[in-house]
Design an enzyme around this catalytic site. Structure first.
Site, PDB file in Angstrom:
ATOM      1  N   LYS A  22       0.846  -1.212   0.000  1.00  0.00           N
ATOM      2  CA  LYS A  22       0.000   0.000   0.000  1.00  0.00           C
ATOM      3  C   LYS A  22       0.873   1.251   0.000  1.00  0.00           C
ATOM      4  O   LYS A  22       0.635   2.177  -0.775  1.00  0.00           O
ATOM      5  CB  LYS A  22      -0.881  -0.002   1.255  1.00  0.00           C
ATOM      6  CG  LYS A  22      -1.557   1.336   1.531  1.00  0.00           C
ATOM      7  CD  LYS A  22      -2.443   1.294   2.751  1.00  0.00           C
ATOM      8  CE  LYS A  22      -1.792   1.692   4.038  1.00  0.00           C
ATOM      9  NZ  LYS A  22      -1.661   3.140   4.258  1.00  0.00           N
ATOM     10  N   ASN A  23       1.886   1.256   0.869  1.00  0.00           N
ATOM     11  CA  ASN A  23       2.684   2.477   1.010  1.00  0.00           C
ATOM     12  C   ASN A  23       3.623   2.725  -0.167  1.00  0.00           C
ATOM     13  O   ASN A  23       4.242   3.783  -0.253  1.00  0.00           O
ATOM     14  CB  ASN A  23       3.475   2.469   2.339  1.00  0.00           C
ATOM     15  CG  ASN A  23       2.549   2.661   3.525  1.00  0.00           C
ATOM     16  OD1 ASN A  23       1.372   2.988   3.361  1.00  0.00           O
ATOM     17  ND2 ASN A  23       3.074   2.445   4.718  1.00  0.00           N
ATOM     18  N   CYS A 120      -4.286  13.240  13.257  1.00  0.00           N
ATOM     19  CA  CYS A 120      -4.990  11.974  13.095  1.00  0.00           C
ATOM     20  C   CYS A 120      -4.749  11.173  14.356  1.00  0.00           C
ATOM     21  O   CYS A 120      -4.040  11.635  15.248  1.00  0.00           O
ATOM     22  CB  CYS A 120      -4.536  11.235  11.843  1.00  0.00           C
ATOM     23  SG  CYS A 120      -2.986  10.410  12.064  1.00  0.00           S
ATOM     24  N   ARG A 125       1.179  14.761  12.859  1.00  0.00           N
ATOM     25  CA  ARG A 125       1.499  14.536  11.450  1.00  0.00           C
ATOM     26  C   ARG A 125       1.621  15.822  10.626  1.00  0.00           C
ATOM     27  O   ARG A 125       0.825  16.081   9.708  1.00  0.00           O
ATOM     28  CB  ARG A 125       0.487  13.569  10.811  1.00  0.00           C
ATOM     29  CG  ARG A 125       0.359  12.297  11.605  1.00  0.00           C
ATOM     30  CD  ARG A 125      -0.382  11.218  10.872  1.00  0.00           C
ATOM     31  NE  ARG A 125       0.485  10.466   9.991  1.00  0.00           N
ATOM     32  CZ  ARG A 125       0.153   9.322   9.414  1.00  0.00           C
ATOM     33  NH1 ARG A 125      -1.035   8.822   9.597  1.00  0.00           N
ATOM     34  NH2 ARG A 125       1.000   8.697   8.644  1.00  0.00           N
ATOM     35  N   ASP A 311       4.973   0.864  11.772  1.00  0.00           N
ATOM     36  CA  ASP A 311       3.747   0.183  11.349  1.00  0.00           C
ATOM     37  C   ASP A 311       3.689  -1.281  11.804  1.00  0.00           C
ATOM     38  O   ASP A 311       2.709  -1.974  11.517  1.00  0.00           O
ATOM     39  CB  ASP A 311       3.607   0.254   9.816  1.00  0.00           C
ATOM     40  CG  ASP A 311       3.194   1.639   9.357  1.00  0.00           C
ATOM     41  OD1 ASP A 311       2.786   2.456  10.198  1.00  0.00           O
ATOM     42  OD2 ASP A 311       3.275   1.906   8.138  1.00  0.00           O
ATOM     43  N   ARG A 403      -8.458  -0.518   4.896  1.00  0.00           N
ATOM     44  CA  ARG A 403      -7.592   0.502   4.304  1.00  0.00           C
ATOM     45  C   ARG A 403      -6.244  -0.097   3.913  1.00  0.00           C
ATOM     46  O   ARG A 403      -5.602   0.393   2.977  1.00  0.00           O
ATOM     47  CB  ARG A 403      -7.325   1.633   5.311  1.00  0.00           C
ATOM     48  CG  ARG A 403      -8.474   2.591   5.502  1.00  0.00           C
ATOM     49  CD  ARG A 403      -8.008   3.770   6.336  1.00  0.00           C
ATOM     50  NE  ARG A 403      -6.710   4.211   5.893  1.00  0.00           N
ATOM     51  CZ  ARG A 403      -5.710   4.585   6.692  1.00  0.00           C
ATOM     52  NH1 ARG A 403      -5.869   4.595   7.991  1.00  0.00           N
ATOM     53  NH2 ARG A 403      -4.558   4.960   6.206  1.00  0.00           N
TER      54      ARG A 403
HETATM   55  C1  UD1 Z   1       5.445   7.490   8.855  1.00  0.00           C
HETATM   56  C2  UD1 Z   1       6.513   6.448   9.002  1.00  0.00           C
HETATM   57  C3  UD1 Z   1       6.211   5.365   7.999  1.00  0.00           C
HETATM   58  C4  UD1 Z   1       4.800   4.837   8.233  1.00  0.00           C
HETATM   59  C5  UD1 Z   1       3.759   5.958   8.278  1.00  0.00           C
HETATM   60  C6  UD1 Z   1       2.391   5.503   8.744  1.00  0.00           C
HETATM   61  C7  UD1 Z   1       8.902   6.681   9.421  1.00  0.00           C
HETATM   62  C8  UD1 Z   1      10.120   7.506   9.206  1.00  0.00           C
HETATM   63  N1  UD1 Z   1       7.801   7.075   8.803  1.00  0.00           N
HETATM   64  O1  UD1 Z   1       5.482   7.961   7.515  1.00  0.00           O
HETATM   65  O2  UD1 Z   1       7.132   4.305   8.163  1.00  0.00           O
HETATM   66  O3  UD1 Z   1       4.427   3.943   7.238  1.00  0.00           O
HETATM   67  O4  UD1 Z   1       4.185   6.957   9.187  1.00  0.00           O
HETATM   68  O5  UD1 Z   1       2.446   5.038  10.043  1.00  0.00           O
HETATM   69  O6  UD1 Z   1       8.934   5.679  10.091  1.00  0.00           O
HETATM   70  N2  UD1 Z   1       7.477  15.164  10.401  1.00  0.00           N
HETATM   71  C9  UD1 Z   1       7.589  16.535  10.604  1.00  0.00           C
HETATM   72  N3  UD1 Z   1       7.352  17.363   9.549  1.00  0.00           N
HETATM   73  C10 UD1 Z   1       7.027  16.924   8.300  1.00  0.00           C
HETATM   74  C11 UD1 Z   1       6.918  15.535   8.095  1.00  0.00           C
HETATM   75  C12 UD1 Z   1       7.146  14.683   9.164  1.00  0.00           C
HETATM   76  O7  UD1 Z   1       7.875  16.973  11.704  1.00  0.00           O
HETATM   77  O8  UD1 Z   1       6.831  17.732   7.398  1.00  0.00           O
HETATM   78  C13 UD1 Z   1       7.720  14.223  11.512  1.00  0.00           C
HETATM   79  C14 UD1 Z   1       6.462  13.486  11.921  1.00  0.00           C
HETATM   80  O9  UD1 Z   1       5.742  14.168  12.916  1.00  0.00           O
HETATM   81  C15 UD1 Z   1       7.033  12.172  12.442  1.00  0.00           C
HETATM   82  C16 UD1 Z   1       8.284  11.944  11.580  1.00  0.00           C
HETATM   83  O10 UD1 Z   1       8.620  13.222  11.053  1.00  0.00           O
HETATM   84  O11 UD1 Z   1       7.430  12.286  13.780  1.00  0.00           O
HETATM   85  C17 UD1 Z   1       8.112  10.952  10.450  1.00  0.00           C
HETATM   86  O12 UD1 Z   1       7.048  11.403   9.626  1.00  0.00           O
HETATM   87  P1  UD1 Z   1       6.877  10.931   8.113  1.00  0.00           P
HETATM   88  O13 UD1 Z   1       7.874   9.877   7.789  1.00  0.00           O
HETATM   89  O14 UD1 Z   1       6.778  12.096   7.233  1.00  0.00           O
HETATM   90  O15 UD1 Z   1       5.432  10.300   8.192  1.00  0.00           O
HETATM   91  P2  UD1 Z   1       4.822   9.368   7.135  1.00  0.00           P
HETATM   92  O16 UD1 Z   1       5.359   9.653   5.795  1.00  0.00           O
HETATM   93  O17 UD1 Z   1       3.373   9.372   7.382  1.00  0.00           O
END
Ligand code: UD1
Length: 423
Positions: A22-23, A120, A125, A311, A403
């Site tokens: 999915k990801n 969320c 996020r 995850d 999902r």
């Molecule tokens: C993250 C996980 C991913 C997982 C997904 C859903 C990591 C590095 N990422 O991806 O493995 O599949 O959640 O659970 O393990 N952040 C900021 N600013 C930004 C973007 C991110 O501060 O603009 C912070 C977030 O708050 C978080 C971290 O960076 O603490 C990682 O976020 P990110 O990897 O961007 O989240 P996802 O891509 O959703």
């Protein structure tokens, strides 16, 4: 609303085919926005998140053709005529990955309007790094009425951008945007998740010039346009880890078809430390629980790839609930990702949360109960607990599972589980 009913206590035996990730599929789908030529994706999982992304892309003007056969789904996307550059709140709120249209749209059309995703269940996020990166590439960013407005009418310009923390979607958004920027872009401290490697390979087959793939420095030489391509989505490493843990938890023996050890390096190592036997046999991964003794408690801390995936944290907790001794599980990616703890405790687990860590003291057995969870991975951890619990477990809010897990009850039933969907 659908529920899943499980009667636990059966050791899983058999084969499970691992679906496309999915990801990986969601960012790959948004890559179609970078070109007016078709992008064909093979092995796209049939999931509600994929449907939501397809709906968003068709709102933007993408023409979509779906072909299904017994084995997998192939989808062709053609963004020849873009009708809109707006991703509305309703769709972004439902699925955060919608924010991935931002980079491709601004790179191709010179503008994008994407609703801010908001919080969320698992945490705040933010997307500040996506925005800072796009600004570094020359886009003008304004925030108004809950929307991000990104503009680059003259096109994006290559730059060096260093991520202060590793962000998976942030890396994906900037990687896609940079493919069409003028000159060279360097993304430093980029995420190295296999889904990013898969996206980079797909972009290269569309004509992008990306090097450093699989490392934390991605170098992108911008090109004028991208072209037609066909790409196969990689296997889902989170599904792999989840079913490996299901086999381990139930004392079972499963062949996970079409997946690899190196997609879950840390999890595989920790499973082995806990006493699980893992073996790669060509394209399949064999998972065998120890025949007589209990699994051992092993500590885990979530980290960006190649570390332990956030995850898989909830599923690991279900596994450790029944291990011999204690296990400390630390969540470093999300601030609120222990919602499964009270539910597991209602089933008889002994877990105490201290800030970002949970201390799991293994118990001898769990008891079935009606449970519910507020996110995808938490829900599946309750399914795992239900597979070993005595009596019936009724998992509510199945839409979370739909999902991200393709045919979950079908796959588990094929390995002997007593599981059904109740409508
Ligand atoms: C993250 C996980 C991913 C997982 C997904 C859903 C990591 C590095 N990422 O991806 O493995 O599949 O959640 O659970 O393990 N952040 C900021 N600013 C930004 C973007 C991110 O501060 O603009 C912070 C977030 O708050 C978080 C971290 O960076 O603490 C990682 O976020 P990110 O990897 O961007 O989240 P996802 O891509 O959703």
């Amino acid at each position: 609303m659908d529920k899943i009913s499980i009667r636990g206590g059966i050791a899983l035996q058999g084969d499970i085919k691992i679906s496309g990730a999915k990801n990986a599929a969601l960012p790959l789908m948004t890559a179609c926005l970078l070109t007016d030529k078709p992008l064909k994706l093979i092995n796209v999982p049939e999931l509600s998140d994929v449907e939501s992304m397809a709906e968003l892309l068709s709102q933007l003007g993408v023409v979509i053709n779906i072909e299904k056969n017994a084995d997998h789904q192939t989808i062709e996307f053609c963004a020849k005529n873009l009708l809109s550059t707006t991703a509305a709140y309703d769709v972004v709120r439902k699925m955060r990955a919608s924010v991935l249209v931002l980079g491709p749209l601004v790179a191709r059309s010179g503008e994008a309007h994407v609703s801010l995703p908001g919080g969320c269940a698992i945490g705040i996020r933010p997307i500040d790094l996506h925005l800072k990166g796009l600004q570094a590439l020359g886009a003008t960013i304004t925030l108004e009425d809950g929307y991000v407005h990104a503009k680059a009418p003259q096109g994006l310009v290559g730059t060096t951008f260093t991520f202060p923390i590793v962000s998976v979607t942030g890396t994906e958004n900037l990687l896609m945007a940079a493919t069409l920027a003028k000159g060279e872009t360097r993304l430093i401290n980029a995420a190295r998740e296999p889904e990013i490697t898969d996206l980079a390979h797909c972009l290269n087959s569309m004509g992008a010039k990306i090097s450093g793939i699989g490392t934390d420095t991605l170098i992108i030489e911008g090109v004028d346009c991208l072209h037609e391509a066909t790409h196969q989505v990689i296997s889902d490493r989170i599904e792999t880890g989840t079913y490996a843990m299901a086999a381990a938890l139930t004392g079972g023996n499963i062949r996970l078809k079409g997946t690899r050890f190196d997609l879950i390096p840390t999890v595989a190592h920790l499973l082995q430390q806990a006493g699980v036997h893992l073996e790669q046999e060509e394209k399949d991964l064999i998972v065998k629980a120890p025949s007589s003794q209990r699994l051992q408690g092993v500590d885990a801390m979530t980290e960006p790839f190649p570390g332990f995936a956030t995850d898989l944290q909830a599923q690991w907790m279900a596994l450790m609930s029944l291990a011999e001794g204690a296990s400390m599980i630390t969540e470093t990616i999300w601030e609120n990702r222990f919602m499964h703890v009270p539910e597991l405790c209602r089933m008889g687990a002994n877990i105490t949360v201290h800030g970002a860590s949970a201390l799991v003291r293994g118990v001898k057995g769990l008891k079935g109960a009606p449970v519910m969870a507020t996110d995808l991975r938490a829900s599946v951890s309750l399914v795992l607990a239900g597979l070993i619990a005595e009596g019936e477990t009724l998992v509510n809010r199945v839409y979370h599972l739909d999902r991200g897990y393709e045919k979950v009850e079908e796959k588990l039933r094929a390995c002997g589980a007593d599981i059904e969907r109740v409508r």
